[in-house]
Design an enzyme around this catalytic site. Structure first.
Site: not given
Length: 607
Positions: A205, A403
């Site tokens: 991430k 996402s």
């Protein structure tokens, strides 16, 4: 005269001047509005350009899924300021392809000319979709010619569909590869003594890396290299198929390319023709002389035919198309912002008017890097409510559905992605800057009392350890929610999702293999799938538009009509400046109530 009387008199004079000033401003605004309306009507009244000849694909600016601005506004801009190149112009992908499809069957359109010097670019998925319709035009036995002075990679991709590519004698074809770069601010933030509190789940991430590092982490490099290389190979395969040349001939290795260029004495145009990138070197005059069809019609002047208003059309079932275009945030839609308020309202109106409008299916077109958890969940839950009415929901992924873009996609019956869609990035993070060190450096301090370490937290004070723990646990919970949503939607276990999650980014072709999408295809495939699931054959597409308010629409169009500022020109010419603007603006876009974000920043900057 008393002092009080003098003060009252002065106040009356000031109040009188204030009223005159405000009335003048109001009058100017009214005059401006009516002037613009008059100009728009005048523009609309102008003679229709003859609809025949060679259709010229002279795109200015960028191609997007959905634009907030109308062509009339750009025409009005040209009328006010004169014909100028607008490199920030937004062009609707679906309007362009509808025009090309119509031209393919229009006997008055005999050929097409691609003049792409002012085309800035589009994502790979949009380029492939455009290419599909250019191929259909060719299949109608209508020739396509491309002419350019310097082709960038997006321009050349479309040009590769031409029967013959022309290049000016001092031109070039700049096809070298793809890159994904980022700016990093850790040292800057340290120098400014800004304390950045980061909370995340996901080894890959990397959205917050620019704020906590001075370089890209090895994990992010590995992940990005994988999908970027695959995307580049897809690009090469497509242009080599169209040009009927091998990848290595069109785009050889750098050392071979330099050797070939040296053999051509550094002449980029000669190098391009020797390697089969182009077919003819010619000046603009020579190119125009070779065209058999002298009348040329701009794609902007070519009019889509209105549908016949037959009584039966009113009863046809509809497939509603809703756009999620840009960073997902609370509020209304705007340029590069997918406002959850507008999108939820559209979905709710569809749900409440299913029978009235005969809506049988919904296609959600997602082109987003994600954003706020709250905003994404608002859209996802409304989609879930819609599906409870047995209305099929099909997600059509554009250039990016990562996402938060993937979060909302879980509330669908079917997901279709382009082979080059950037998706995945299943992870979550939080970021809170505090400025206590910055303030103390200049002699300003913040102090006080609270009934709990969790109460009264401020950006001017260090976050208490208890608050750090609370936020991290909330982030952990958010990640578990994310992978649970994916697991339920994709018939996987949470362990399986976690393995392909952790913030990893995947291309559509990879996502299809690991089960994140159902099928590889484009928007047309999504429409056909929605029709199949709804058991309908004769239908129409209902392109949803946010209701919005009149002032916002007027303001947006006025902004589009104004000439570019110096700053805007800098942002367009310098990708790094544009990236800086984008990243800094994230602070304004990110106002989730729990500081939780599902956003893919690194995967958004490919060039």
């Amino acid at each position: 005269m008393s002092t009080l009387s003098v003060i009252k008199s002065i106040w009356k004079i000031i109040n009188f001047i204030r009223e005159i000033f405000l009335n003048l401003i109001f009058l100017i605004i009214i005059i401006l509005i009516f002037s613009v309306i008059t100009l728009i009507k005048e523009t609309q009244k102008q003679e229709i350009v003859p609809q025949y000849g060679a259709l010229v694909l002279d795109i200015e600016g960028i191609i997007v899924d959905n634009t907030l601005y109308s062509d009339e506004i750009y025409a009005l801009q040209n009328k006010i300021y004169g014909k100028k190149i607008n490199s920030s112009r937004e062009n609707s992908l679906f309007e362009l392809t509808q025009k090309i499809a119509q031209a393919a069957n229009d006997p008055k359109i005999t050929s097409m000319v691609l003049k792409l010097d002012n085309f800035v670019g589009a994502d790979m998925s949009a380029l492939q979709y455009m290419g599909k319709y250019l191929a259909k035009f060719s299949e109608a036995n209508k020739p396509i010619y491309a002419f350019g002075s310097s082709f960038n990679q997006s321009q050349y991709y479309l040009a590769s569909y031409a029967d013959k590519i022309y290049l000016t004698p001092i031109g070039a074809v700049n096809v070298y590869g793809l890159a994904a770069n980022n700016l990093y601010y850790k040292t800057l933030l340290d120098n400014l003594k800004i304390n950045t509190h980061v909370f995340r789940v996901g080894t890959y991430k990397s959205a917050i890396e620019p704020f906590i590092r001075n370089d890209m982490s090895e994990e992010a490099k590995s992940n990005t290299t994988r999908w970027l290389t695959l995307m580049w190979n897809n690009y090469l395969d497509d242009i080599s198929t169209q040009r009927k040349k091998t990848n290595t001939q069109l785009v050889p290795a750098p050392d071979t390319m330099l050797a070939n260029l040296k053999a051509a004495n550094g002449n980029m145009a000669q190098y391009a023709i020797s390697n089969g990138l182009v077919d003819v070197i010619a000046s603009n005059y020579q190119f125009e002389s070779e065209l058999t069809q002298k009348h040329q019609l701009s794609i902007y002047d070519y009019q889509l035919k209105s549908k016949d208003k037959e009584p039966d059309n009113d009863n046809k079932p509809l497939i509603a198309v809703v756009f999620v275009n840009g960073t997902i945030s609370d509020g209304e839609n705007s340029s590069n912002i997918a406002g959850s308020q507008d999108i939820v309202e559209q979905l709710r109106n569809i749900r409440k008017n299913l029978t009235k409008h005969n809506i049988q299916a919904v296609v959600l077109r997602v082109n987003s890097p994600g954003g706020s958890v709250d905003a994404s969940e608002a859209i996802r839950s409304e989609l879930d409510a819609l599906r409870s009415y047995k209305i099929p929901v099909v997600v059509s992924m554009g250039g990016m559905a990562a996402s938060g873009g993937y979060w909302i996609s879980t509330a669908s019956d079917y997901i279709i992605a382009s082979p080059n869609t950037i998706t995945g990035s299943i992870g979550i993070f939080g970021i809170i800057p505090t400025f206590e060190k910055s303030l103390s450096h200049i002699g300003v301090y913040s102090d006080g009392v609270a009934t709990s370490p969790l109460a009264g937290n401020s950006s001017t004070q260090e976050l208490p350890s208890e608050m750090n723990q609370l936020i991290q646990m909330n982030i952990d919970n958010g990640y578990q929610t994310f992978i649970s949503l994916v697991a339920n939607a994709r018939n996987m276990t949470t362990e399986q999702v976690d393995k392909i999650g952790q913030g990893q980014v995947w291309l559509g072709s990879e996502a299809n293999k690991i089960g994140l999408v159902d099928k590889l295809g484009d928007f047309d495939d999504a429409i056909e799938t929605a029709a199949t699931l709804a058991h309908i054959t004769d239908y129409e597409i209902d392109w949803q538009k946010p209701n919005g308010n009149w002032f916002n629409a007027f303001y947006s169009n006025m902004i589009a009509m104004l000439p570019q500022s110096t700053a805007e020109i800098v942002f367009e010419q310098l990708p790094e400046a544009k990236q800086l603007k984008q990243q800094v603006s994230l602070w304004n876009k990110f106002h989730d109530s729990q500081n939780r974000y599902i956003y893919c920043l690194n995967c958004a900057d490919v060039r």
